[in-house]
Design a protein around this motif. Structure first.
Motif, PDB file in Angstrom:
ATOM      1  N   ALA A 185       7.606  -0.573  -5.346  1.00 37.43           N
ATOM      2  CA  ALA A 185       8.626  -0.949  -4.358  1.00 37.43           C
ATOM      3  C   ALA A 185       8.041  -1.780  -3.214  1.00 37.43           C
ATOM      4  CB  ALA A 185       9.318   0.292  -3.816  1.00 37.43           C
ATOM      5  N   GLY A 186       6.874  -1.396  -2.713  1.00 39.01           N
ATOM      6  CA  GLY A 186       6.272  -2.104  -1.592  1.00 39.01           C
ATOM      7  C   GLY A 186       6.065  -3.575  -1.911  1.00 39.01           C
ATOM      8  N   GLU A 187       5.597  -3.860  -3.119  1.00 44.12           N
ATOM      9  CA  GLU A 187       5.363  -5.259  -3.536  1.00 44.12           C
ATOM     10  C   GLU A 187       6.673  -6.029  -3.624  1.00 44.12           C
ATOM     11  OE1 GLU A 187       3.372  -4.880  -7.297  1.00 44.12           O
ATOM     12  OE2 GLU A 187       1.922  -3.518  -6.341  1.00 44.12           O
ATOM     13  N   ARG A 188       7.773  -5.312  -3.858  1.00 47.62           N
ATOM     14  CA  ARG A 188       9.081  -5.981  -3.974  1.00 47.62           C
ATOM     15  C   ARG A 188       9.777  -6.109  -2.624  1.00 47.62           C
ATOM     16  NH1 ARG A 188      12.863  -3.790  -6.215  1.00 47.62           N
ATOM     17  NH2 ARG A 188      12.159  -1.680  -6.618  1.00 47.62           N
ATOM     18  N   GLY A 189       9.118  -5.701  -1.547  1.00 47.24           N
ATOM     19  CA  GLY A 189       9.672  -5.913  -0.207  1.00 47.24           C
ATOM     20  C   GLY A 189      10.299  -4.694   0.433  1.00 47.24           C
ATOM     21  N   ILE A 190      10.286  -3.558  -0.281  1.00 47.28           N
ATOM     22  CA  ILE A 190      10.841  -2.329   0.307  1.00 47.28           C
ATOM     23  C   ILE A 190       9.908  -1.851   1.420  1.00 47.28           C
ATOM     24  CG2 ILE A 190      11.384   0.111  -0.130  1.00 47.28           C
ATOM     25  CD1 ILE A 190      13.421  -1.879  -1.389  1.00 47.28           C
ATOM     26  N   ALA A 191      10.505  -1.579   2.603  1.00 49.10           N
ATOM     27  CA  ALA A 191       9.705  -1.139   3.746  1.00 49.10           C
ATOM     28  C   ALA A 191      10.055   0.277   4.195  1.00 49.10           C
ATOM     29  CB  ALA A 191       9.897  -2.102   4.913  1.00 49.10           C
ATOM     30  N   ALA A 219       7.481  10.572  -0.775  1.00 54.52           N
ATOM     31  CA  ALA A 219       6.452  10.484   0.270  1.00 54.52           C
ATOM     32  C   ALA A 219       5.048  10.708  -0.306  1.00 54.52           C
ATOM     33  CB  ALA A 219       6.747  11.487   1.380  1.00 54.52           C
ATOM     34  N   ALA A 220       4.977  11.468  -1.396  1.00 54.63           N
ATOM     35  CA  ALA A 220       3.674  11.716  -2.027  1.00 54.63           C
ATOM     36  C   ALA A 220       3.088  10.444  -2.625  1.00 54.63           C
ATOM     37  CB  ALA A 220       3.829  12.773  -3.116  1.00 54.63           C
ATOM     38  N   HIS A 221       3.964   9.468  -2.929  1.00 59.64           N
ATOM     39  CA  HIS A 221       3.521   8.257  -3.620  1.00 59.64           C
ATOM     40  C   HIS A 221       3.505   7.008  -2.746  1.00 59.64           C
ATOM     41  CE1 HIS A 221       3.215  10.140  -7.494  1.00 59.64           C
ATOM     42  NE2 HIS A 221       4.424  10.617  -7.399  1.00 59.64           N
ATOM     43  N   THR A 222       3.834   7.162  -1.451  1.00 64.87           N
ATOM     44  CA  THR A 222       3.832   5.979  -0.579  1.00 64.87           C
ATOM     45  C   THR A 222       3.486   6.377   0.849  1.00 64.87           C
ATOM     46  OG1 THR A 222       5.139   4.108   0.247  1.00 64.87           O
ATOM     47  CG2 THR A 222       6.325   6.162  -0.079  1.00 64.87           C
ATOM     48  N   ALA A 223       2.901   5.447   1.581  1.00 66.76           N
ATOM     49  CA  ALA A 223       2.643   5.666   3.011  1.00 66.76           C
ATOM     50  C   ALA A 223       3.751   5.035   3.853  1.00 66.76           C
ATOM     51  CB  ALA A 223       1.286   5.081   3.392  1.00 66.76           C
TER      52      ALA A 223
END
Ligand code: RP5
Length: 158
Positions: A52-58, A75-79
């Protein structure tokens, strides 16, 4: 491009979560709305959050009912920031989901909102406020939204 992911554990959660999507749309923020359950689609969920982060999700908004672990699993998979909305879908009417979402052990935070549609709307507005920190135009739209809300709230009843 969507900058907010709105995830929910079941199609049946959508009616409650829609105010998050609507609040963001009203402020001109695109969202990516998905049904991805932490326990029914664990592998798909992990992959989605990972990419998701690479696709622009913030920002992630996660709604789930019962023993609600969707927000914590995300939350376990992203900061990136994760906002949790407890869904009142179980016999305990969301009190179970509220406690499951709000009581994250220290170290992996989930910002938890009110139960149900009220929480979903506030999560949408809060996600916009997070993004507004780095986006002056969105900040202005958010300020205008609040001004209109103030104007509509004051005055004589009836
Ligand atoms: C949770 O279980 C979902 O978030 C939903 O609120 C609840 C019940 O799901 P369904 O059986 O309605 O699909 O995972």
């Amino acid at each position: 491009m969507a900058s907010v992911a709105i995830l929910m554990g079941s199609r049946n959660d959508y009616e409650v979560m829609k105010p998050a999507e609507d609040a963001l749309a009203q402020l001109g923020v695109e969202s990516d709305v998905r049904v991805l359950s932490a326990h029914r689609n664990p592998e798909q969920l992990r992959r989605y959050v990972g990419e998701a982060g690479e696709r622009g999700i913030a920002v992630f908004i996660c709604g789930a009912g019962g023993a609600a672990h969707l927000a914590g699993a995300v939350a376990a998979h992203t900061a990136l920031p994760v906002l949790g909305v407890p869904i009142p879908s179980s016999p305990l009417l969301g009190f179970d989901a509220l406690l499951a979402t709000v009581q994250m052990p220290p170290g992996v935070p989930v910002a938890t909102f009110g139960v149900g549609a009220w929480g979903a709307k506030n999560a949408g507005l809060f996600a916009a406020a997070i993004l507004a920190g780095g986006d002056a135009e969105l900040r202005a739209r958010l300020a205008q939204y609040r001004e209109q809300q103030s104007a509509a709230a004051a005055g004589r009843p009836g």
